[in-house]
Design a protein around this motif. Structure first.
Motif, mmCIF file in Angstrom:
data_model
loop_
_atom_site.group_PDB
_atom_site.id
_atom_site.type_symbol
_atom_site.label_atom_id
_atom_site.label_comp_id
_atom_site.label_asym_id
_atom_site.label_seq_id
_atom_site.Cartn_x
_atom_site.Cartn_y
_atom_site.Cartn_z
ATOM 1 N N VAL A 1 -57.886 32.967 -19.009
ATOM 2 C CA VAL A 1 -59.151 32.157 -18.632
ATOM 3 C C VAL A 1 -58.545 31.161 -17.795
ATOM 4 O O VAL A 1 -57.568 30.235 -18.213
ATOM 5 C CB VAL A 1 -59.701 31.599 -20.151
ATOM 6 C CG1 VAL A 1 -60.740 30.569 -20.237
ATOM 7 C CG2 VAL A 1 -59.947 32.781 -20.988
ATOM 8 N N PRO A 2 -59.251 30.635 -16.728
ATOM 9 C CA PRO A 2 -58.768 29.561 -15.812
ATOM 10 C C PRO A 2 -59.001 28.319 -16.057
ATOM 11 O O PRO A 2 -60.197 28.021 -16.967
ATOM 12 C CB PRO A 2 -59.824 30.139 -14.331
ATOM 13 C CG PRO A 2 -60.807 30.620 -14.882
ATOM 14 C CD PRO A 2 -60.429 31.504 -16.212
ATOM 15 N N GLY A 3 -57.927 27.478 -16.188
ATOM 16 C CA GLY A 3 -58.039 26.178 -16.591
ATOM 17 C C GLY A 3 -58.197 25.744 -17.891
ATOM 18 O O GLY A 3 -58.289 24.577 -18.504
ATOM 19 N N LEU A 4 -57.532 26.833 -18.673
ATOM 20 C CA LEU A 4 -57.697 26.786 -20.119
ATOM 21 C C LEU A 4 -56.678 25.401 -20.702
ATOM 22 O O LEU A 4 -55.724 25.514 -20.188
ATOM 23 C CB LEU A 4 -57.488 27.985 -20.739
ATOM 24 C CG LEU A 4 -57.560 27.992 -22.346
ATOM 25 C CD1 LEU A 4 -58.980 27.809 -22.831
ATOM 26 C CD2 LEU A 4 -57.104 29.487 -22.888
ATOM 27 N N ARG A 5 -57.213 24.577 -21.455
ATOM 28 C CA ARG A 5 -56.358 23.511 -22.236
ATOM 29 C C ARG A 5 -56.326 23.573 -23.564
ATOM 30 O O ARG A 5 -55.604 23.139 -24.144
ATOM 31 C CB ARG A 5 -56.910 22.126 -21.665
ATOM 32 C CG ARG A 5 -56.909 22.182 -20.046
ATOM 33 C CD ARG A 5 -55.527 22.352 -19.354
ATOM 34 N NE ARG A 5 -54.722 21.303 -19.765
ATOM 35 C CZ ARG A 5 -53.449 21.033 -19.143
ATOM 36 N NH1 ARG A 5 -52.765 22.021 -18.545
ATOM 37 N NH2 ARG A 5 -52.562 20.031 -19.632
ATOM 38 N N ALA A 6 -57.545 24.158 -24.329
ATOM 39 C CA ALA A 6 -57.502 24.044 -25.686
ATOM 40 C C ALA A 6 -58.282 25.289 -26.261
ATOM 41 O O ALA A 6 -59.120 25.693 -25.547
ATOM 42 C CB ALA A 6 -58.132 22.741 -26.159
#
Length: 331
Positions: free
Chosen positions: A75-80
């Protein structure tokens, strides 16, 4: 030259709207959150990464999350990540470094406590035996051989795990006129339901007093195998073990031995292994009731999850972090 970002430093927020990917099962229930753009995805579509090709800061996982866990790093850019389950130990091996994880605190408390109470009542009042008698069209008022009539009222119930589920269960047990012994990780003051909460070190003193042991602790390094042969041996003859937590909290070989001998009984929503294989002796051991991990299966689950997720998206928008984090930066 600027240093590369530190993946353990926590979410980095900008003024741009938060982009969240949310399963379709919540589409009609999730209210809009200012400053958060939501893309819904089909949990059954295993070929399409959530987010429609865009970067996703917050990913909400569906109730059946297993197939997605191994793809979190895609998942691109995933932070949380926000789970739809209270348990989270199964996610940790798949969680990419630097990603925050929150479990579904409070979402399933009522449903799981309801099932725990159902298992207790069914076991104490021998409902499985009566169901079989009905199928045979036989009027049989006897109890299983050597077993007395039992009830939930006036029983002493040891609630092992006095968190959200444990408190919800205690509220129902008090309405059923039980004595409740509440146990958490450490000694704590009482609340509106119990006079005091005992630390887990008091278990050896409390287990001999329990007619029923109700387990609702999360599965952690500290609780894995907590209810072992030694702990089971401390329970009085005829005691009932009810597990709505995780199978790994209990030594199932020791439990099987105690139930096979007829000394203890069990009512299990969770097992180890899980799913319980066909032909496993627990299926046919007298005094054992097994249901297939349905504690959180309730019509209330989806609207409660939507409400919880709305709060999580609001918190992330405002602070760049989730509430109730159990892993990842600043957990």
């Amino acid at each position: 030259m600027d240093a590369p970002p530190d993946p353990t430093a926590g979410p980095l927020r900008t003024a741009d709207p938060v982009h969240a990917a949310v399963p379709d099962e919540l589409r009609e229930l999730l209210h809009p959150v200012d400053g958060v753009e939501v893309t819904f995805y089909d949990p059954e579509d295993r070929d399409t990464i959530p987010g429609g090709g865009r970067e996703v800061e917050v990913l909400a996982l569906p109730m059946i999350a297993g197939p997605w866990l191994k793809r979190l790093d895609e998942v691109p850019g995933l932070r949380a990540v926000v789970l739809s389950s209270a348990g989270y130990e199964h996610v940790l091996p798949h969680l990419p470094e630097g990603i925050a994880l929150a479990n579904a605190v409070g979402v399933h408390d009522t449903a799981t406590a309801e099932l725990a109470l159902t298992l207790m009542l069914a076991s104490q009042r021998y409902l499985p035996r009566h169901v079989l008698s009905q199928q045979a069209q036989t009027w049989d008022r006897s109890t299983p051989e050597g077993q007395p009539w039992r009830s939930l009222a006036d029983s002493t119930v040891l609630v092992l795990g006095y968190g959200g589920i444990g408190r919800a269960l205690t509220r129902r047990l008090l309405a059923s006129e039980c004595e409740v012994l509440a146990v958490a990780s450490t000694d704590k003051p009482g609340d509106d339901l119990v006079d005091s909460v005992c630390g887990i070190t008091h278990l050896p003193d409390l287990l001999p007093r329990a007619d029923i042991l109700a387990i609702s602790v999360p599965l952690t390094e500290e609780t894995e195998g907590l209810v072992d042969a030694e702990a089971l041996a401390l329970l009085p003859d005829g005691a009932l073990l009810v597990n709505v937590a995780r199978g790994g909290v209990v030594d199932h070989e020791a439990l099987l031995a105690e139930c096979t001998s007829g000394r203890l009984r069990a009512a299990l929503d969770v097992t180890d292994p899980e799913p319980l294989p066909d032909g496993h002796p627990l299926w046919s051991t007298p005094g054992v009731l097994v249901v297939p991990h349905v504690g959180g299966a309730s019509p209330a689950s989806f609207p409660r999850m939507a409400s919880y997720l709305q709060g999580q998206l609001t918190a992330y928008r405002d602070s760049g972090r989730l509430e109730h984090q159990v892993a990842g930066p600043q957990a």
